[in-house]
Design a protein around this motif. Sequence first.
Motif, PDB file in Angstrom:
ATOM      1  N   ASN A  67       0.818  -1.213   0.000  1.00  0.00           N
ATOM      2  CA  ASN A  67       0.000   0.000   0.000  1.00  0.00           C
ATOM      3  C   ASN A  67       0.853   1.264   0.000  1.00  0.00           C
ATOM      4  OD1 ASN A  67      -3.025  -0.115   0.067  1.00  0.00           O
ATOM      5  ND2 ASN A  67      -2.611  -1.684   1.612  1.00  0.00           N
ATOM      6  N   HIS A  68       2.097   1.130   0.461  1.00  0.00           N
ATOM      7  CA  HIS A  68       3.009   2.279   0.542  1.00  0.00           C
ATOM      8  C   HIS A  68       4.355   1.866  -0.054  1.00  0.00           C
ATOM      9  CE1 HIS A  68       0.039   4.024   3.261  1.00  0.00           C
ATOM     10  NE2 HIS A  68       0.077   2.903   3.950  1.00  0.00           N
ATOM     11  N   PRO A  69       4.430   1.724  -1.377  1.00  0.00           N
ATOM     12  CA  PRO A  69       5.629   1.166  -2.019  1.00  0.00           C
ATOM     13  C   PRO A  69       6.878   2.034  -1.896  1.00  0.00           C
ATOM     14  CG  PRO A  69       4.053   1.932  -3.650  1.00  0.00           C
ATOM     15  CD  PRO A  69       3.356   1.995  -2.343  1.00  0.00           C
ATOM     16  N   GLU A  70       6.724   3.318  -1.559  1.00  0.00           N
ATOM     17  CA  GLU A  70       7.886   4.180  -1.363  1.00  0.00           C
ATOM     18  C   GLU A  70       8.138   4.307   0.139  1.00  0.00           C
ATOM     19  OE1 GLU A  70       9.800   4.991  -3.754  1.00  0.00           O
ATOM     20  OE2 GLU A  70       8.390   4.103  -5.193  1.00  0.00           O
ATOM     21  N   PRO A  71       9.223   3.739   0.642  1.00  0.00           N
ATOM     22  CA  PRO A  71       9.466   3.722   2.092  1.00  0.00           C
ATOM     23  C   PRO A  71       9.384   5.091   2.754  1.00  0.00           C
ATOM     24  CG  PRO A  71      11.011   2.268   0.986  1.00  0.00           C
ATOM     25  CD  PRO A  71      10.263   2.990  -0.095  1.00  0.00           C
ATOM     26  N   ALA A  72       9.978   6.092   2.170  1.00  0.00           N
ATOM     27  CA  ALA A  72      10.012   7.409   2.807  1.00  0.00           C
ATOM     28  C   ALA A  72       8.618   8.003   2.989  1.00  0.00           C
ATOM     29  CB  ALA A  72      10.876   8.357   1.969  1.00  0.00           C
ATOM     30  N   GLU A  73       7.660   7.571   2.169  1.00  0.00           N
ATOM     31  CA  GLU A  73       6.295   8.113   2.244  1.00  0.00           C
ATOM     32  C   GLU A  73       5.374   7.248   3.098  1.00  0.00           C
ATOM     33  OE1 GLU A  73       4.962   8.503  -1.760  1.00  0.00           O
ATOM     34  OE2 GLU A  73       6.708   9.695  -2.387  1.00  0.00           O
ATOM     35  N   ALA A  74       5.892   6.134   3.646  1.00  0.00           N
ATOM     36  CA  ALA A  74       5.066   5.201   4.422  1.00  0.00           C
ATOM     37  C   ALA A  74       4.856   5.716   5.846  1.00  0.00           C
ATOM     38  CB  ALA A  74       5.731   3.834   4.457  1.00  0.00           C
ATOM     39  N   PRO A  75       3.726   5.386   6.459  1.00  0.00           N
ATOM     40  CA  PRO A  75       3.512   5.728   7.872  1.00  0.00           C
ATOM     41  C   PRO A  75       4.564   5.036   8.739  1.00  0.00           C
ATOM     42  CG  PRO A  75       1.471   4.982   6.832  1.00  0.00           C
ATOM     43  CD  PRO A  75       2.575   4.671   5.879  1.00  0.00           C
ATOM     44  N   ASP A  76       4.768   5.576   9.941  1.00  0.00           N
ATOM     45  CA  ASP A  76       5.771   4.983  10.826  1.00  0.00           C
ATOM     46  C   ASP A  76       5.172   3.939  11.760  1.00  0.00           C
ATOM     47  OD1 ASP A  76       4.347   6.610  12.481  1.00  0.00           O
ATOM     48  OD2 ASP A  76       6.013   7.941  12.999  1.00  0.00           O
ATOM     49  N   SER A  77       3.952   3.488  11.441  1.00  0.00           N
ATOM     50  CA  SER A  77       3.328   2.401  12.204  1.00  0.00           C
ATOM     51  C   SER A  77       2.450   1.582  11.254  1.00  0.00           C
ATOM     52  CB  SER A  77       2.477   2.952  13.357  1.00  0.00           C
ATOM     53  OG  SER A  77       1.410   3.746  12.859  1.00  0.00           O
ATOM     54  N   LEU A  78       2.204   0.337  11.637  1.00  0.00           N
ATOM     55  CA  LEU A  78       1.354  -0.536  10.823  1.00  0.00           C
ATOM     56  C   LEU A  78      -0.095  -0.372  11.273  1.00  0.00           C
ATOM     57  CD1 LEU A  78       3.328  -3.931  10.680  1.00  0.00           C
ATOM     58  CD2 LEU A  78       3.618  -1.871   9.293  1.00  0.00           C
ATOM     59  N   GLY A  79      -0.954   0.071  10.387  1.00  0.00           N
ATOM     60  CA  GLY A  79      -2.367   0.167  10.711  1.00  0.00           C
ATOM     61  C   GLY A  79      -3.094  -1.111  10.347  1.00  0.00           C
ATOM     62  N   ASP A  80      -4.323  -1.238  10.812  1.00  0.00           N
ATOM     63  CA  ASP A  80      -5.129  -2.394  10.430  1.00  0.00           C
ATOM     64  C   ASP A  80      -5.397  -2.342   8.922  1.00  0.00           C
ATOM     65  OD1 ASP A  80      -5.254  -3.190  13.041  1.00  0.00           O
ATOM     66  OD2 ASP A  80      -7.260  -2.384  13.410  1.00  0.00           O
ATOM     67  N   PRO A  81      -5.224  -3.458   8.214  1.00  0.00           N
ATOM     68  CA  PRO A  81      -5.493  -3.473   6.772  1.00  0.00           C
ATOM     69  C   PRO A  81      -6.932  -3.064   6.464  1.00  0.00           C
ATOM     70  CG  PRO A  81      -4.318  -5.453   7.434  1.00  0.00           C
ATOM     71  CD  PRO A  81      -4.723  -4.754   8.699  1.00  0.00           C
ATOM     72  N   ASP A  82      -7.091  -2.313   5.391  1.00  0.00           N
ATOM     73  CA  ASP A  82      -8.416  -1.904   4.937  1.00  0.00           C
ATOM     74  C   ASP A  82      -9.016  -3.030   4.097  1.00  0.00           C
ATOM     75  OD1 ASP A  82     -10.666  -0.808   3.832  1.00  0.00           O
ATOM     76  OD2 ASP A  82      -9.620   0.760   2.695  1.00  0.00           O
ATOM     77  N   PRO A  83     -10.089  -3.689   4.599  1.00  0.00           N
ATOM     78  CA  PRO A  83     -10.653  -4.816   3.841  1.00  0.00           C
ATOM     79  C   PRO A  83     -11.190  -4.428   2.480  1.00  0.00           C
ATOM     80  CG  PRO A  83     -12.098  -4.182   5.655  1.00  0.00           C
ATOM     81  CD  PRO A  83     -10.823  -3.423   5.842  1.00  0.00           C
ATOM     82  N   GLY A  84     -11.439  -3.135   2.261  1.00  0.00           N
ATOM     83  CA  GLY A  84     -11.986  -2.704   0.982  1.00  0.00           C
ATOM     84  C   GLY A  84     -10.935  -2.308  -0.037  1.00  0.00           C
ATOM     85  N   SER A  85      -9.658  -2.271   0.371  1.00  0.00           N
ATOM     86  CA  SER A  85      -8.627  -1.823  -0.561  1.00  0.00           C
ATOM     87  C   SER A  85      -8.308  -2.917  -1.584  1.00  0.00           C
ATOM     88  CB  SER A  85      -7.353  -1.439   0.194  1.00  0.00           C
ATOM     89  OG  SER A  85      -6.647  -2.604   0.604  1.00  0.00           O
ATOM     90  N   ILE A  86      -7.818  -2.502  -2.727  1.00  0.00           N
ATOM     91  CA  ILE A  86      -7.459  -3.456  -3.778  1.00  0.00           C
ATOM     92  C   ILE A  86      -6.359  -4.386  -3.303  1.00  0.00           C
ATOM     93  CG2 ILE A  86      -6.429  -3.668  -6.077  1.00  0.00           C
ATOM     94  CD1 ILE A  86      -7.829  -1.062  -6.834  1.00  0.00           C
TER      95      ILE A  86
END
Length: 343
Positions: A67-86
């Motif tokens: 969901n965040h393929p560019e490391p520098a732009e990724a959040p600094d924590s893991l959120g719960d996966p969105d069941p509706g995302s592709i």
Amino acid sequence: MTTERSGVLEGAIAPAENSKLFGHREAEAFLAQSYKSGKGHHAILVEGPEGIGKATLAFRFANHILNHPEPAEAPDSLGDPDPGSIVTRQLVSGASHNLLHLTRPIDEKTGRAKGAITVDEVRRAGKFFGQTSGSGNWRIVIIDPADDLNRNAANAILKILEEPPRRSLFLVLTHAPGKLLPTIRSRCLPLRLKPLDAGAMRQALALLGFDVTGANAERILAAAGGSVSEALKLINYGGLDIAEAFEEILKGQGPSVRKQMHKLADILSAKDSETIFDFFSSLLTGRVIQSAREAAAAGDIERAERLARLSGIFAERLALSDAYNLDRKQTILSLLDDLKDAS
């Protein structure tokens, strides 16, 4: 019962579908922050007992990266996966072109999982990297668990780990890291997960619909040892009854015990008893190891060494029984006889 083709216990949620993880906040924070730094290791060895959430953590981290393929732009924590995302829908359905889940293949003749992850399965990883090499996307392989790799498969994985493709990540799960090739361990960054504490166990079991305030709750939590899968075996597969029968056999003497042994062996060797037989196997070998440790602590080194050797013999005989489809009832009776003699 276990669905052999899915490998998921009755009452459990498949790791790819599970949007919740309990008890491993430090591990989640480490993975998120190391990824964001852009300096994360290409292979992470996720260690810990079976059933504590290693596979769920692996899919959760994979979801985060894809969901965040560019490391520098990724959040600094893991959120719960969105069941509706592709990304989530693709991971759940097994249709993601960016993730490969290597586990024991299904034998089409028996419908059961084979005894090992074979080199043919590992070759899928080579094709996987070849097919996606020009996409620029992350390519993630989850080996679940690496303990199941046979020798040829382990050597094949090692070759890939030695020269990993660009933007690739291996999440190598293991219940027993000591059983892996030292060369595989040396090429991975270890991440150790602990058994779940009582609070995390209650949260996880409540999510699965288990009454954590019921009469047997404390008993099950104590017997599960911080493992959700062990708790499910105790709740949904008659594990409590098996454990009690096992204890009675070890304590008992005379003809009545022999009847109990045959009754237990009949249950464990019945059709579709794979899950409870695996539970019993772990119970059996765990008891021998526990007895060896107690003997060592008491200063009885000779007995401790004898029991330690016996645990290895038991593991080998169980593996041979599975590999050659030997008479399971006779195997069980023989193992119980040997354990009682050693006791």
